[in-house]
Structures are given as C-alpha cells and as structure tokens.
Design a protein around this motif. Structure first.
Motif, PDB file in Angstrom:
ATOM      1  N   ARG A  64      23.482  36.582  39.681  1.00  0.00           N
ATOM      2  CA  ARG A  64      23.152  37.100  38.355  1.00  0.00           C
ATOM      3  C   ARG A  64      24.131  36.599  37.301  1.00  0.00           C
ATOM      4  O   ARG A  64      23.753  36.372  36.143  1.00  0.00           O
ATOM      5  CB  ARG A  64      23.158  38.632  38.396  1.00  0.00           C
ATOM      6  CG  ARG A  64      22.722  39.317  37.122  1.00  0.00           C
ATOM      7  CD  ARG A  64      21.242  39.179  36.876  1.00  0.00           C
ATOM      8  NE  ARG A  64      20.807  39.966  35.716  1.00  0.00           N
ATOM      9  CZ  ARG A  64      19.582  39.968  35.228  1.00  0.00           C
ATOM     10  NH1 ARG A  64      18.649  39.235  35.777  1.00  0.00           N
ATOM     11  NH2 ARG A  64      19.267  40.707  34.175  1.00  0.00           N
ATOM     12  N   SER A  65      25.398  36.404  37.694  1.00  0.00           N
ATOM     13  CA  SER A  65      26.408  36.004  36.717  1.00  0.00           C
ATOM     14  C   SER A  65      26.484  34.491  36.527  1.00  0.00           C
ATOM     15  O   SER A  65      27.082  34.025  35.555  1.00  0.00           O
ATOM     16  CB  SER A  65      27.786  36.534  37.128  1.00  0.00           C
ATOM     17  OG  SER A  65      28.236  35.930  38.327  1.00  0.00           O
ATOM     18  N   THR A  66      25.890  33.723  37.433  1.00  0.00           N
ATOM     19  CA  THR A  66      25.958  32.257  37.348  1.00  0.00           C
ATOM     20  C   THR A  66      24.614  31.601  37.072  1.00  0.00           C
ATOM     21  O   THR A  66      24.568  30.472  36.578  1.00  0.00           O
ATOM     22  CB  THR A  66      26.508  31.656  38.650  1.00  0.00           C
ATOM     23  OG1 THR A  66      25.595  31.959  39.731  1.00  0.00           O
ATOM     24  CG2 THR A  66      27.893  32.189  38.969  1.00  0.00           C
ATOM     25  N   GLY A  67      23.529  32.276  37.426  1.00  0.00           N
ATOM     26  CA  GLY A  67      22.216  31.653  37.351  1.00  0.00           C
ATOM     27  C   GLY A  67      21.896  30.798  38.554  1.00  0.00           C
ATOM     28  O   GLY A  67      20.813  30.213  38.637  1.00  0.00           O
ATOM     29  N   ARG A 392      34.566  39.120  29.782  1.00  0.00           N
ATOM     30  CA  ARG A 392      34.306  40.335  30.553  1.00  0.00           C
ATOM     31  C   ARG A 392      32.927  40.326  31.205  1.00  0.00           C
ATOM     32  O   ARG A 392      31.930  39.955  30.600  1.00  0.00           O
ATOM     33  CB  ARG A 392      34.403  41.541  29.613  1.00  0.00           C
ATOM     34  CG  ARG A 392      34.263  42.893  30.278  1.00  0.00           C
ATOM     35  CD  ARG A 392      34.102  43.998  29.235  1.00  0.00           C
ATOM     36  NE  ARG A 392      32.790  43.957  28.602  1.00  0.00           N
ATOM     37  CZ  ARG A 392      32.392  44.814  27.663  1.00  0.00           C
ATOM     38  NH1 ARG A 392      33.221  45.731  27.203  1.00  0.00           N
ATOM     39  NH2 ARG A 392      31.178  44.730  27.140  1.00  0.00           N
ATOM     40  N   TYR A 393      32.904  40.746  32.462  1.00  0.00           N
ATOM     41  CA  TYR A 393      31.659  40.988  33.191  1.00  0.00           C
ATOM     42  C   TYR A 393      31.662  42.433  33.665  1.00  0.00           C
ATOM     43  O   TYR A 393      32.683  42.943  34.121  1.00  0.00           O
ATOM     44  CB  TYR A 393      31.536  40.057  34.400  1.00  0.00           C
ATOM     45  CG  TYR A 393      31.399  38.600  34.052  1.00  0.00           C
ATOM     46  CD1 TYR A 393      30.158  37.983  34.021  1.00  0.00           C
ATOM     47  CD2 TYR A 393      32.523  37.830  33.743  1.00  0.00           C
ATOM     48  CE1 TYR A 393      30.028  36.636  33.700  1.00  0.00           C
ATOM     49  CE2 TYR A 393      32.402  36.483  33.414  1.00  0.00           C
ATOM     50  CZ  TYR A 393      31.158  35.889  33.394  1.00  0.00           C
ATOM     51  OH  TYR A 393      31.039  34.562  33.070  1.00  0.00           O
ATOM     52  N   HIS A 440      33.749  33.848  39.065  1.00  0.00           N
ATOM     53  CA  HIS A 440      34.503  33.710  37.819  1.00  0.00           C
ATOM     54  C   HIS A 440      35.926  34.234  38.054  1.00  0.00           C
ATOM     55  O   HIS A 440      36.275  35.329  37.578  1.00  0.00           O
ATOM     56  CB  HIS A 440      33.822  34.476  36.689  1.00  0.00           C
ATOM     57  CG  HIS A 440      32.362  34.154  36.532  1.00  0.00           C
ATOM     58  ND1 HIS A 440      31.902  33.051  35.841  1.00  0.00           N
ATOM     59  CD2 HIS A 440      31.248  34.781  37.015  1.00  0.00           C
ATOM     60  CE1 HIS A 440      30.583  33.023  35.887  1.00  0.00           C
ATOM     61  NE2 HIS A 440      30.166  34.053  36.598  1.00  0.00           N
ATOM     62  N   PRO A 441      36.746  33.479  38.775  1.00  0.00           N
ATOM     63  CA  PRO A 441      38.045  34.011  39.228  1.00  0.00           C
ATOM     64  C   PRO A 441      38.998  34.401  38.111  1.00  0.00           C
ATOM     65  O   PRO A 441      39.862  35.250  38.314  1.00  0.00           O
ATOM     66  CB  PRO A 441      38.609  32.865  40.072  1.00  0.00           C
ATOM     67  CG  PRO A 441      37.837  31.645  39.669  1.00  0.00           C
ATOM     68  CD  PRO A 441      36.489  32.120  39.270  1.00  0.00           C
ATOM     69  N   ASP A 442      38.852  33.809  36.924  1.00  0.00           N
ATOM     70  CA  ASP A 442      39.785  34.097  35.830  1.00  0.00           C
ATOM     71  C   ASP A 442      39.263  35.137  34.846  1.00  0.00           C
ATOM     72  O   ASP A 442      39.937  35.464  33.873  1.00  0.00           O
ATOM     73  CB  ASP A 442      40.114  32.804  35.083  1.00  0.00           C
ATOM     74  CG  ASP A 442      40.801  31.778  35.975  1.00  0.00           C
ATOM     75  OD1 ASP A 442      41.611  32.189  36.827  1.00  0.00           O
ATOM     76  OD2 ASP A 442      40.512  30.574  35.835  1.00  0.00           O
ATOM     77  N   PRO A 470      40.626  40.239  41.691  1.00  0.00           N
ATOM     78  CA  PRO A 470      41.237  41.350  40.942  1.00  0.00           C
ATOM     79  C   PRO A 470      40.237  42.261  40.239  1.00  0.00           C
ATOM     80  O   PRO A 470      40.361  42.557  39.044  1.00  0.00           O
ATOM     81  CB  PRO A 470      42.127  40.616  39.935  1.00  0.00           C
ATOM     82  CG  PRO A 470      41.399  39.339  39.665  1.00  0.00           C
ATOM     83  CD  PRO A 470      40.771  38.946  40.983  1.00  0.00           C
ATOM     84  N   VAL A 471      39.243  42.727  40.956  1.00  0.00           N
ATOM     85  CA  VAL A 471      38.207  43.566  40.367  1.00  0.00           C
ATOM     86  C   VAL A 471      38.771  44.932  39.966  1.00  0.00           C
ATOM     87  O   VAL A 471      39.637  45.482  40.646  1.00  0.00           O
ATOM     88  CB  VAL A 471      37.032  43.751  41.344  1.00  0.00           C
ATOM     89  CG1 VAL A 471      36.240  42.464  41.489  1.00  0.00           C
ATOM     90  CG2 VAL A 471      37.520  44.215  42.715  1.00  0.00           C
ATOM     91  N   LYS A 472      38.273  45.450  38.865  1.00  0.00           N
ATOM     92  CA  LYS A 472      38.702  46.763  38.378  1.00  0.00           C
ATOM     93  C   LYS A 472      37.577  47.768  38.637  1.00  0.00           C
ATOM     94  O   LYS A 472      36.465  47.619  38.110  1.00  0.00           O
ATOM     95  CB  LYS A 472      39.014  46.725  36.876  1.00  0.00           C
ATOM     96  CG  LYS A 472      39.849  45.525  36.427  1.00  0.00           C
ATOM     97  CD  LYS A 472      41.164  45.359  37.175  1.00  0.00           C
ATOM     98  CE  LYS A 472      41.939  44.161  36.644  1.00  0.00           C
ATOM     99  NZ  LYS A 472      43.079  43.794  37.502  1.00  0.00           N
ATOM    100  N   GLN A 473      37.864  48.780  39.444  1.00  0.00           N
ATOM    101  CA  GLN A 473      36.879  49.808  39.786  1.00  0.00           C
ATOM    102  C   GLN A 473      37.118  51.022  38.885  1.00  0.00           C
ATOM    103  O   GLN A 473      38.071  51.769  39.079  1.00  0.00           O
ATOM    104  CB  GLN A 473      36.999  50.176  41.262  1.00  0.00           C
ATOM    105  CG  GLN A 473      36.898  49.002  42.218  1.00  0.00           C
ATOM    106  CD  GLN A 473      35.541  48.315  42.177  1.00  0.00           C
ATOM    107  OE1 GLN A 473      34.509  48.982  42.106  1.00  0.00           O
ATOM    108  NE2 GLN A 473      35.539  46.994  42.200  1.00  0.00           N
TER     109      GLN A 473
END
Length: 585
Positions: A64-67, A392-393, A440-442, A470-473
């Motif tokens: 979904r984030s890359t297509g 931001r995603y 999207h690592p950065d 480094p995902v933020k929950q």
C-alpha cells in the motif's frame, strides 16, 4: 536462453525477475528448499515475522505504501491457513499480494500427510486466482502469471501452492517475457459515449460532488493528479472513503472530509443533497451508503471502476464506466477542457454556501480536559500538529481509534495511510507498520492503535526489533473494546457484554521486555513532551496513551439508518443529537 534449475531456485529467480526486493515469511518443512536458496543469495531480503498472519499484513503495508506487490512465503498446513485472514483483508481492500505456500509432495496429496491442507480449496474464495503447481517446468511461468494477475485490473491477492517434490526437481526456467498473460487483460479504457455523458453532466450540474475511493490511489500518481487538477478547475467539493484518504489533499479548499458511518456532517449531507455524484474508484460500501433506499435519492450517479462486478452491484448508477481510473479521468478531463471547461458557476456559489452552513456545525469539535484523562481526539490533534510536514506514514488497528485517526489526521498525498477497511481486521496495524517501515527505512511510521486490537499481533514487535524498524506504536488505551462498548451503549441498552479486559499488560514493561522504549502518558499537560520523546527516539517505541474510557466516536450513522441521519456528540446534553436536531440520550 534455456536454463535448467531446481524448482526452489526457480522461485528465487522468478522473484528477482519481478523486481522483488523483500519477502515476508516464516519457514517450515514444506518450504525448506526455497529457504535454502534464499540463504544463498543477497538480492532479496527476507523478513522473518512471528506469525503468518503478520506476514500478510506486513506485505499489505509494504504494498500500500509503495504501489508494488507484497510477497509472502510460508509453509504448508497451518502456515498457509494462518494467512487466510490477511488474504481476505487484501481482497476486500484491493491490495496486490503474492502468497507462495509450500505443500506436501505431490504423491502424498490427499493422504492426510503431516501438515497437509487443501490450500487451493481453502483460499479459492479469497484470492483473485490461485494455482497448485505439480510440474516443475510450469513453476516459473505460474509465478510470473501470478504477479500479472495480482497487479492488473483491480489489484488483489493471489496464491501459488508449491509441493515439496516440485521444489527439489529440476526443470526449465521460463522467462517473464515468455509467460502468457494475454488471457487476463482487464479493460482500462472507458466507453467514449459514457465519458462524453459524464462531461455533459459536469458542465450543467448544480450540486455536484466528487466521491473518491481507494481505486484512485491504486491507479497511481496520474489518477491523483488529474483528480486534483479537475477539482481545482471545476471548484467541485471532494469527499473520500476511508481507503481513499490522501487522493485529494486534506488541506485542499474543496475537501469535505471523509464520508460514511463516522464521516463528517458536511460530507454526508453533500452526498445526500447532491444532484450529480461522481463516484471515482469506490464501491458503494455499506458503511458509506447507510440504508440503500435512502442513499442520495435525487442524484444522477456516475461510477468509474475497473472491476465490472462493482458496477450496479449495490447502487444503480446512471453512467457506469468500466476502466482504469487514471485512463478514464485523463480522457474525460481532456474532453471537458476541449469543450471549454464549463461548469454552472452561479449554482456552485449557492452549493458552497449550503456546504459552508453544514461545515459551521463543526461536527469534530471537542473540548480538551486540560489534564486527566486525555481526550482521544486531543491525542490525535496533538500527534497531527507535532508530525505535520514530516515524512510520515500512518497505519492503524481497527476500532474507535481508527475512525478518530481518519477524522483528525490529515493526508495531503496518497499511499501515506494504511488501514484495514473492508474486513476491519484487528491486529492489522503492528505488522503493517513494520512492512511500511521496511519499505521506507528513513521515514516516520506511526501505528495508531487501541490496546485490544494492538494485542492481537503484538508479537511482531520482535520482528521490529530484529530488523531495527523504528516503528512508533501509539496506543490509545481506554481499557475497553471501544467501538463494541459504544454500540452497546447506544444500541443495546448499556449492556456491556464482554467489551473490556480485566487483565491488561503494563505496556511500558512489555516494551522493555521486547527491548524497545516504553512511554506512558495520562495527562494532556504532559502529552506534547511525551510525543516529542517518542519522535526523538531512534528505535521502536510503545507509547501507552491513557485516554478517556467512555468517549464515543461521533459523528455516527447507526446501522440501518440513512446516511444523512447522523448522531452528533453534544457536551451540554451528554447525549447525542440526530441530524434533525432531536436529542437521543
């Protein structure tokens, strides 16, 4: 050039030829030959999830984030059956996923062998297409065909089931270019007569609205750009489904907000009172329409969709157009401009005056507590303010927090919002956020969650730690199954049957057990500082945001009501106000 290789090697070579760079998976006996080949190459990165459902949701977030299509590799039996929820989720939300499953050897199929399951039979209703490959020579071509089907037309999940003996055997590799795909060629160009009719309606409409869906985003950047250009040129208002958020910018002057069960007052009333509804890439989901016989009763309805089965399936439309959103919009926009780019400007002024009156209701207004507890709306308002302008995603779990996120977070571009729409799958957000972060690592990736939904796939925090994602929950913890509790309050006489957990973990200690950072905040006074701390940390974070336990998500269209018969929160009455102004306590 003829190349001979094992079936396991073919799988890896086919993925490389398809441009795959990441595979999400979990090994087991029936796929060990493929995993052995995976080990011997460096072009494709394998992400070891903790549960196969997590693999599908991670692949959905990636896609979904890359297509690009997401790819999953799992073993037979329970490995395959554990993917079913995610596969149905991808089918409902039109997400391109290629699932590769191991299977017992061909000579053991049907013998109830260890970890045998009828994977093709089980997944036939929830994939666009699936295959059981019994000949090694056909394996590579089948995988290439699978990618074509997953990404062509209305995107969706496909599955290739590969017996273990086929993986060990040697065969001839078939190149991507030599694979037959012409048998599946969805129609992309719209009917010129229907397009001309749509343009005529646009020129004369007095109360038009663009109703946009996930199909705009699936169609790519061309579609979103033409939509924006046309909205700007016509001055028509724009609304969107949950899956379409970001196809038109939330900061745009024509934006009405999301529509539907928890959509805005102005969006739902505009849909009800419009005389021209331009449905672009949406499927008239029941959460949008409310009661069918009361849905936008006086409008002429145009529907653009690449899936012929979606046309006239739920709502009868006057101008159905089968085709790819980008192709149809480009052709229609060019025709409209060539005819002078006309609209009924005088009527539009009156239409916007009416819309502004609906906007003045300010249906998303709330009063912060200024202390404890935290209003969930305020938590997301501050999250939006402190992350606005960042790369931001956003992913979500499913429930009240999901709807609040859709209401209070703004998306100015496509592919920045990942959520489970059609199936409403609790447990989606944690693995989806990891899939987005891998892609999207950065970037800043935040999963907006409720504590109950978050717990369903919390084990994937181990995946986040292993791959340094480094995902933020951002857990909006109300210690309740919030949406269930809300329905029980409003529709079931306040009988709260099993809508809370009497035993929740300490999320800060849980974060520490995973090796990531834990933050707890229970006061609006401390919220900004706590969010900044979360954003500043360079690894995974579990943020326990303690919010009001009995807050309801409004506006709300009760199930079975017309889509303009909304309940609006009202602080003075502590009840709700219907669309006609009646107080319902």
């Amino acid at each position: 050039m003829t190349r001979q290789m094992t079936g396991a090697k073919m799988v890896i070579e086919a993925l490389k030829d398809q441009g795959v760079d990441v595979v999400f998976g979990y090994p087991g006996g029936a796929v060990l030959p493929i995993y052995d080949e995976m080990f011997q190459q460096n072009d494709i990165k394998h992400i070891l999830v903790r549960h196969e459902q997590g693999a599908i949701h991670a692949a959905e977030g990636y896609a979904r984030s890359t297509g690009k299509p997401g790819v999953v590799l799992v073993t037979s039996g329970p490995g395959a059956t554990n993917t079913v929820t995610g596969i149905v989720d991808a089918l409902m939300d039109s997400i391109p996923i290629v699932v590769l499953t191991g299977q017992v050897p061909t000579f053991m199929i049907g013998s109830d062998a260890f970890q045998e399951g009828d994977t093709v039979g089980i997944t036939r209703p929830c994939t666009k297409m699936n295959w059981l490959v019994k000949e090694t020579d056909k394996l590579a071509g089948t995988i290439h065909e699978a990618f074509h089907v997953a990404t062509s037309g209305r995107p969706g999940p496909v599955l290739v089931d590969i017996p273990k003996d086929v993986q060990f055997a040697t065969g001839i590799y078939k190149e991507k270019a030599d694979t037959r795909t012409s048998h599946y060629a969805p129609r992309t160009k719209g009917d010129p007569e229907m397009i001309a009719r749509m343009v005529e309606l646009i020129e004369t409409a007095e109360r038009p609205v663009f109703y946009t869906g996930g199909g705009v985003i699936n169609s790519g950047d061309r579609a979103t750009q033409v939509l924006r250009d046309w909205a700007e040129a016509t001055g028509f208002p724009v609304t969107s489904t949950l899956m379409g958020l970001g196809c038109y910018p939330a900061s745009g002057k024509s934006w009405l907000g999301m529509l539907g069960m928890h959509g805005t007052y102005q969006a739902n009333w505009a849909m009800h009172d419009c005389d021209l509804m331009l449905n672009i890439g949406a499927r008239f989901d029941d959460r949008i329409t409310g009661r069918i016989n009361a849905f936008s009763p006086e409008s002429t309805k145009v529907h653009i969709d690449i899936d012929p089965s979606s046309l006239n399936k739920v709502i009868h439309t006057h101008v159905p157009i089968i085709g790819d959103v980008a192709d149809v919009l480009e052709e229609a926009f060019a025709l409209w401009k060539s005819r002078g780019g006309n609209v009924n400007r005088e009527a539009l002024v009156r239409w916007w005056k009416q819309i502004d009156e609906w906007r003045a209701v300010d249906c998303l207004a709330y009063t912060p507590t200024g202390g404890t507890p935290i209003r969930p709306q305020h938590a997301l308002t501050r999250l939006e303010a402190l992350t606005k302008g960042m790369d931001r995603y956003i992913t979500t779990e499913v429930g009240q927090h999901q709807m609040w996120a859709a209401q209070y977070l703004g998306f100015d571009g496509p592919n920045r919002w990942m959520t489970s729409g059609g199936l409403g799958t609790m447990g989606y957000g944690v693995p989806a956020s990891i899939g987005v972060q891998i892609a999207h690592p950065d970037a800043l990736v935040i999963n907006v969650a409720g504590e109950a939904s978050w717990l369903m796939n919390m084990q994937e925090m181990g995946t986040a730690m292993q791959y340094k994602a480094p995902v933020k929950q951002f857990i909006m913890n109300n210690e309740r199954l919030g949406m269930v509790r809300q329905w029980q309050e409003l529709l079931h006489g306040e009988r709260y049957s099993s809508s809370w957990s009497e035993s929740l973990p300490d999320f800060v200690k849980l974060a520490e057990a995973f090796g990531c950072k834990g933050i707890r905040c229970d006061s609006e006074d401390d919220l900004d500082e706590a969010i900044r701390e979360m954003l500043a940390y360079d690894g995974p974070v579990i943020f326990d945001c303690l919010v009001e336990k009995h807050e309801n998500c409004f506006p709300m269209i009760p199930s079975g009501n017309a889509h303009n018969d909304m309940l609006l929160g009202n602080a003075e009455t502590q009840g709700v106000i219907g669309a006609k102004g009646a107080v319902l306590v």
